[in-house]
Motif scaffolding. Sequence first.
Motif, PDB file in Angstrom:
ATOM      1  N   THR A   7       0.825  -1.215   0.000  1.00 56.24           N
ATOM      2  CA  THR A   7       0.000   0.000   0.000  1.00 56.24           C
ATOM      3  C   THR A   7       0.857   1.262   0.000  1.00 56.24           C
ATOM      4  OG1 THR A   7      -1.769  -1.152   1.201  1.00 56.24           O
ATOM      5  CG2 THR A   7      -1.806   1.247   1.238  1.00 56.24           C
ATOM      6  N   TYR A  16      -1.876  -2.382  -7.965  1.00 52.15           N
ATOM      7  CA  TYR A  16      -2.494  -1.402  -7.064  1.00 52.15           C
ATOM      8  C   TYR A  16      -2.294   0.014  -7.608  1.00 52.15           C
ATOM      9  CZ  TYR A  16      -3.692  -4.435  -3.087  1.00 52.15           C
ATOM     10  OH  TYR A  16      -4.270  -5.366  -2.270  1.00 52.15           O
ATOM     11  N   LEU A  73      -5.166   2.895  -8.989  1.00 54.06           N
ATOM     12  CA  LEU A  73      -5.347   4.198  -8.334  1.00 54.06           C
ATOM     13  C   LEU A  73      -5.216   5.370  -9.298  1.00 54.06           C
ATOM     14  CD1 LEU A  73      -3.224   3.641  -5.087  1.00 54.06           C
ATOM     15  CD2 LEU A  73      -5.705   3.425  -5.331  1.00 54.06           C
ATOM     16  N   THR A  88      -7.116   9.291  -9.197  1.00 58.97           N
ATOM     17  CA  THR A  88      -6.169  10.267  -8.669  1.00 58.97           C
ATOM     18  C   THR A  88      -5.924  11.393  -9.667  1.00 58.97           C
ATOM     19  OG1 THR A  88      -5.085   8.497  -7.413  1.00 58.97           O
ATOM     20  CG2 THR A  88      -3.874  10.557  -7.663  1.00 58.97           C
ATOM     21  N   ILE A 133      -7.900   8.591   0.689  1.00 64.67           N
ATOM     22  CA  ILE A 133      -8.898   7.824  -0.047  1.00 64.67           C
ATOM     23  C   ILE A 133      -8.261   6.608  -0.710  1.00 64.67           C
ATOM     24  CG2 ILE A 133     -10.498   7.878  -2.011  1.00 64.67           C
ATOM     25  CD1 ILE A 133     -10.988  10.842  -1.326  1.00 64.67           C
ATOM     26  N   ASN A 134      -7.081   6.795  -1.295  1.00 64.73           N
ATOM     27  CA  ASN A 134      -6.377   5.684  -1.945  1.00 64.73           C
ATOM     28  C   ASN A 134      -5.912   4.642  -0.930  1.00 64.73           C
ATOM     29  OD1 ASN A 134      -6.736   6.720  -4.484  1.00 64.73           O
ATOM     30  ND2 ASN A 134      -4.716   7.644  -4.621  1.00 64.73           N
ATOM     31  N   THR A 191      -8.885   2.604  -0.236  1.00 65.03           N
ATOM     32  CA  THR A 191      -9.170   1.770  -1.412  1.00 65.03           C
ATOM     33  C   THR A 191      -8.259   0.547  -1.449  1.00 65.03           C
ATOM     34  OG1 THR A 191      -9.865   3.726  -2.672  1.00 65.03           O
ATOM     35  CG2 THR A 191      -9.284   1.750  -3.932  1.00 65.03           C
ATOM     36  N   CYS A 192      -6.967   0.749  -1.219  1.00 66.90           N
ATOM     37  CA  CYS A 192      -6.013  -0.368  -1.215  1.00 66.90           C
ATOM     38  C   CYS A 192      -6.320  -1.354  -0.101  1.00 66.90           C
ATOM     39  CB  CYS A 192      -4.589   0.149  -1.060  1.00 66.90           C
ATOM     40  SG  CYS A 192      -3.952   1.054  -2.483  1.00 66.90           S
ATOM     41  N   ASN A 216      -9.143  -2.003   1.259  1.00 67.41           N
ATOM     42  CA  ASN A 216     -10.403  -2.723   1.023  1.00 67.41           C
ATOM     43  C   ASN A 216     -10.375  -3.623  -0.207  1.00 67.41           C
ATOM     44  OD1 ASN A 216     -11.656  -1.596   3.252  1.00 67.41           O
ATOM     45  ND2 ASN A 216     -12.490   0.135   2.111  1.00 67.41           N
ATOM     46  N   ASP A 217      -9.331  -3.521  -1.007  1.00 67.37           N
ATOM     47  CA  ASP A 217      -9.275  -4.284  -2.255  1.00 67.37           C
ATOM     48  C   ASP A 217      -9.110  -5.778  -1.956  1.00 67.37           C
ATOM     49  OD1 ASP A 217      -9.020  -5.231  -4.792  1.00 67.37           O
ATOM     50  OD2 ASP A 217      -7.243  -4.073  -5.314  1.00 67.37           O
TER      51      ASP A 217
END
Length: 279
Positions: free
Chosen positions: A80, A148, A152, A156, A204-205, A208-209, A211-212
Motif C-alpha cells: 500500500t 495497485y 489508483l 487520482t 482515499i487511496n 481503497t487499497c 479494502n481491495d
Amino acid sequence: MKFKINKTVPFVVKWALTIVISAFILIPLYWIFISSIKPSNELFTTPIKYIPSNVTFQNYKKLFFELNLGEKALNTLIITTAALIISTIICLLAAYAFSKYKSRGLKIAYGAIVSSALIPGIVTARPLYDFMNKFNLVDTFLGLIILYTSALIPFTILILNNFLNEIPESIYEAAEVDGCKALQKMFYVTLPLMKPAIATISIINFITCLNDLFTPLFFARKIEVLSVGITTIPKETTYSMPWDLISTMGWIILLPIILFVLLFEKQIMDGIMAGGVKE
C-alpha cells in the motif's frame, strides 16, 4: 412565536439527522468490536448483551499467532505504501501536464485514462493475468504494487487535475515575474497549493487499497494481505462460520481506516471543500 419556531426547527432537524446518521455508522462498528472480544458461545445469546460480561482477547491471539496476521499486515503496509507513493508522483506530474499544456492528444489521453476506471476489474483480469504471468510478476510484491498503482491512477488524476484547473493563472504569472522557471513554479507554487488535495487523495487511496479483495485474491497465492486474511479463517464445519474470528478480522481492517479518518479529518475536508485557490 413564529420567529422562534423558524429558528428552532432547523436546529432540531439538524441534530436529529446527525444522531440518526451517527447511529447507522457507530452501532455496526460497536457491534463488530464487542463481537471480537466475546467468546464464540455468547455471540448469539438472547437477550442480546450490548456490554460483554466475559471479555476475551483469544480471537486476536489466534489471528496473530496461528494465522500469521502480523505477516499479512506487513505485506499490506509494504504494498500500500509503495502504491500510494508511486501513484501520487505519477499522477501529480500527469495532472500538471493535462492542466497546463493544452492539446488534442493530451485531451484524448486524459479521457482514455479516466474512462478506464469504468471498466470492471473482472473484464481485464484474465488477459492481465496472462500478461503478468509472461513476465513472472504474478504472486510477487512488484506485480501487486504495479496492479495497485494502476488501479489508483484514473481517480487520482481526475481529482488532481480538477484541483489544478482551479488555480488562477495570475499566481503563475506573478511567479514568472519573480523569475521562476517551469520546475520552480511546480515545486514552489503548485505543490504547496496542492497539499490539501494530495492529503485527501492519499487517504482515499489508502482506504481503497486496504479494502481491495479482488486483486490480491486473483493475482497472488503466497503473498497475503489483510483483506484476503478473512478468506483464510478456518471453518469449524462446512456450514458454520467462525463469526467471532470474522468480526475480529473486520475490526482489525477497520481500525487503521478509522484512525486515518480521525487523524486527517481536517485535510480530508480541506481537500473536498477547497476545490482550488480563488482569485
